[in-house]
Design an enzyme around this catalytic site. Structure first.
Site, PDB file in Angstrom:
ATOM      1  N   GLY A  14     -18.606  18.508 -12.223  1.00  0.00           N
ATOM      2  CA  GLY A  14     -19.687  18.195 -11.296  1.00  0.00           C
ATOM      3  C   GLY A  14     -19.246  17.150 -10.286  1.00  0.00           C
ATOM      4  N   THR A  15     -20.205  16.379  -9.805  1.00  0.00           N
ATOM      5  CA  THR A  15     -19.921  15.372  -8.774  1.00  0.00           C
ATOM      6  C   THR A  15     -18.853  14.388  -9.219  1.00  0.00           C
ATOM      7  OG1 THR A  15     -22.204  15.544  -8.018  1.00  0.00           O
ATOM      8  CG2 THR A  15     -20.978  13.611  -7.326  1.00  0.00           C
ATOM      9  N   GLY A  17     -16.757  14.632 -11.980  1.00  0.00           N
ATOM     10  CA  GLY A  17     -15.514  15.302 -12.352  1.00  0.00           C
ATOM     11  C   GLY A  17     -14.670  15.652 -11.142  1.00  0.00           C
ATOM     12  N   ARG A  47     -19.076  24.730 -16.883  1.00  0.00           N
ATOM     13  CA  ARG A  47     -20.018  25.793 -17.215  1.00  0.00           C
ATOM     14  C   ARG A  47     -19.715  27.081 -16.447  1.00  0.00           C
ATOM     15  NH1 ARG A  47     -24.812  23.198 -16.138  1.00  0.00           N
ATOM     16  NH2 ARG A  47     -24.679  22.139 -18.130  1.00  0.00           N
ATOM     17  N   LYS A 107     -23.507   7.443 -21.415  1.00  0.00           N
ATOM     18  CA  LYS A 107     -24.191   6.309 -22.055  1.00  0.00           C
ATOM     19  C   LYS A 107     -25.141   6.760 -23.167  1.00  0.00           C
ATOM     20  CE  LYS A 107     -26.529   7.341 -18.042  1.00  0.00           C
ATOM     21  NZ  LYS A 107     -25.931   7.877 -16.814  1.00  0.00           N
ATOM     22  N   GLU A 131     -15.951   2.647 -19.487  1.00  0.00           N
ATOM     23  CA  GLU A 131     -16.363   1.764 -18.384  1.00  0.00           C
ATOM     24  C   GLU A 131     -17.405   2.423 -17.496  1.00  0.00           C
ATOM     25  OE1 GLU A 131     -17.058  -1.376 -16.759  1.00  0.00           O
ATOM     26  OE2 GLU A 131     -15.100  -1.649 -17.696  1.00  0.00           O
ATOM     27  N   ASP A 203     -32.800   5.530 -19.426  1.00  0.00           N
ATOM     28  CA  ASP A 203     -31.405   5.411 -18.974  1.00  0.00           C
ATOM     29  C   ASP A 203     -30.942   3.959 -19.021  1.00  0.00           C
ATOM     30  OD1 ASP A 203     -28.984   6.520 -17.258  1.00  0.00           O
ATOM     31  OD2 ASP A 203     -29.759   4.798 -16.155  1.00  0.00           O
ATOM     32  N   LYS A 207     -27.966   1.925 -21.531  1.00  0.00           N
ATOM     33  CA  LYS A 207     -26.927   1.020 -21.017  1.00  0.00           C
ATOM     34  C   LYS A 207     -27.070  -0.382 -21.614  1.00  0.00           C
ATOM     35  CE  LYS A 207     -26.867   3.611 -16.677  1.00  0.00           C
ATOM     36  NZ  LYS A 207     -27.291   3.619 -15.260  1.00  0.00           N
ATOM     37  N   GLY A 304     -22.827   7.535  -8.526  1.00  0.00           N
ATOM     38  CA  GLY A 304     -22.180   8.245  -7.422  1.00  0.00           C
ATOM     39  C   GLY A 304     -20.769   8.667  -7.786  1.00  0.00           C
TER      40      GLY A 304
END
Length: 429
Positions: A14-15, A17, A47, A107, A131, A203, A207, A304
């Site tokens: 995705g974004t 990767g 996928r 996370k 990280e 979310d 974290k 991002g």
């Protein structure tokens, strides 16, 4: 002569990767010099094999079953699939069992299964690094685990969700209501189509539980995080806070002490002179307070493609150098099983907002509930009637035990004077 390349298998294109592959390609020579060896993606899994991602994957091995990526001809597996369980967890277990390093941005999986995975990595003698799982590109995990390792950390406070911070700071700047700004955040890609995990605080709680474990040397304890989000915050609350010298932010707070481990994600009024008050947009920030180093502020892009890929590749560079320790800054057996702290005994000030019927006696009823519960009122503000006919009443309390505020709200439960659920926001001390 440079050492052999670190071979990487990548799950998820995705974004983030795609960002990892582009970063490794664009900064190839610099990364090799810093790592002491090249870092090369050799196998991938996603996928949809046929999707055009704008990447040249022709030289990479494709694995249809994500779990089987653990058995690819690679030294390290990077997981960017997401989800607390399912394929991500299966891949993590299989990778560590195969004696390979594992890097993740997940996370939720770490919050729920971090203790198990940390123990498996120790047993196999391989790295487990994450990280990118907390605060995107901000090196807060490394900062706490390594840079502040000599300190006893007293408290960790943070803005850990960019979606919520974007919404609240836009509401603040433009005097707009929550639903309107949420729709804009979704249109801009800052919020998911189903934004519940973000706006309800889950979310950020994932974290916070990871940060608390590293900061305090305790076992990850996500089920003990007290969580609420921002969906009930009004533009009127933000305006009222500003008039009082505060800004509204969704803040995670973690402290460990004699009373146990306290973890909370909650909308707070943050004093205008506090570092977190000036964090706007989709930015994340974490404040850690060490007994020798003092206050540390980590701030930057919390999500991002670029920032998250940067954190993933930083972990790969550490592994390529042979620089890695235990996942949670100390061996799993050394992590304390801290009991959850009783939040009722915490002392602080509160902002309470009520929507009430516009009739005589309502303020007296609220004041009586506060008095009977032992809550001292510092200020009470009543605004004019809304189009629906109700009136907003805001109270700021003096410092006192949280159990007293909870008792006052319980006394008012079911009151015919209230036209909606009260909003309780803590004032960050």
């Amino acid at each position: 002569m440079m050492a052999d390349a670190l071979k990487v298998a990548l799950a998820g294109l995705g974004t983030v990767g795609g960002g990892v592959i582009r970063l490794l390609d664009e900064n190839r020579d610099l990364i090799a010099r810093r790592a002491g060896r090249p870092i090369e993606v050799v196998a991938v899994s996603a996928r949809d094999r046929s999707k055009d991602r704008g990447l040249d994957l022709s030289q990479l091995a494709w694995v249809d079953d994500t779990t089987q990526l653990a058995h690819a001809d690679a030294d390290v597996v990077v997981e960017l699939v997401g989800g607390a369980d399912g394929p991500a967890l299966a891949l993590a277990r299989a990778t560590l069992a195969a004696g390979k390093g594992f890097v993740t941005a997940n996370k939720a999986m770490l919050a729920h299964h971090g203790l198990e995975l940390g123990a498996a990595a120790e047993q196999a003698g391989v790295p487990l690094k994450f990280e990118a799982a907390v605060a995107g590109g901000i090196p807060v995990i490394k900062g706490l685990r390594e840079g502040a390792a000599a300190n006893a950390i007293g408290r960790v406070t943070g803005i850990l969700n960019g979606t919520c911070n974007f919404i609240l700071s836009r509401m603040e700047a433009e005097s707009r209501d929550f639903a309107d700004v949420l729709a804009e955040a979704q249109a801009l890609g800052f919020a998911e189509a189903d934004p519940s995990f973000d706006i309800d605080g889950v979310d950020a709680a994932h974290k916070l539980s990871i940060l608390a474990s590293i900061a305090f040397g305790t076992r990850p304890a996500f089920p003990n995080v007290q969580v609420s989000g921002i969906r009930h915050v009004l533009a009127a609350d933000i305006a009222e806070a500003a008039a009082l010298g505060y800004r509204v932010r969704l803040v995670g707070v973690a402290e460990a002490g004699a009373g146990g481990l306290f973890q909370r994600v909650h909308a707070h009024l943050v004093p205008a002179d506090h570092p977190l008050a000036h964090v706007t947009g989709a930015t994340n920030a974490v404040v850690a307070e060490g007994n020798y180093v003092g206050r540390l502020l980590f701030q930057g892009a919390g999500a991002g493609a670029g920032p998250t890929a940067s954190a993933v590749v930083a972990d790969l560079i550490d592994i390529a150098r042979g620089e890695f320790g235990t996942a949670f800054a100390m061996p799993v057996d050394a992590l304390a099983a801290a009991e959850p702290a009783d939040s009722g005994e915490r002392r602080g000030r509160a902002y309470l907002r009520f929507a009430v019927a516009d009739r005589v006696g309502v303020l007296a009823e609220i004041a009586a509930a506060m008095r009977d519960a032992g809550v001292s009122i510092e200020s009470l503000i009543q605004r004019g009637a809304n189009p629906g006919g109700d009136v907003l009443v805001a109270i700021v309390t003096h410092e006192g035990p949280e159990r007293c505020v909870a008792s006052a709200l319980e006394r008012l439960r079911g009151s015919q004077s209230l036209t909606g659920e009260p909003l309780w926001m803590h004032i960050l001390g």
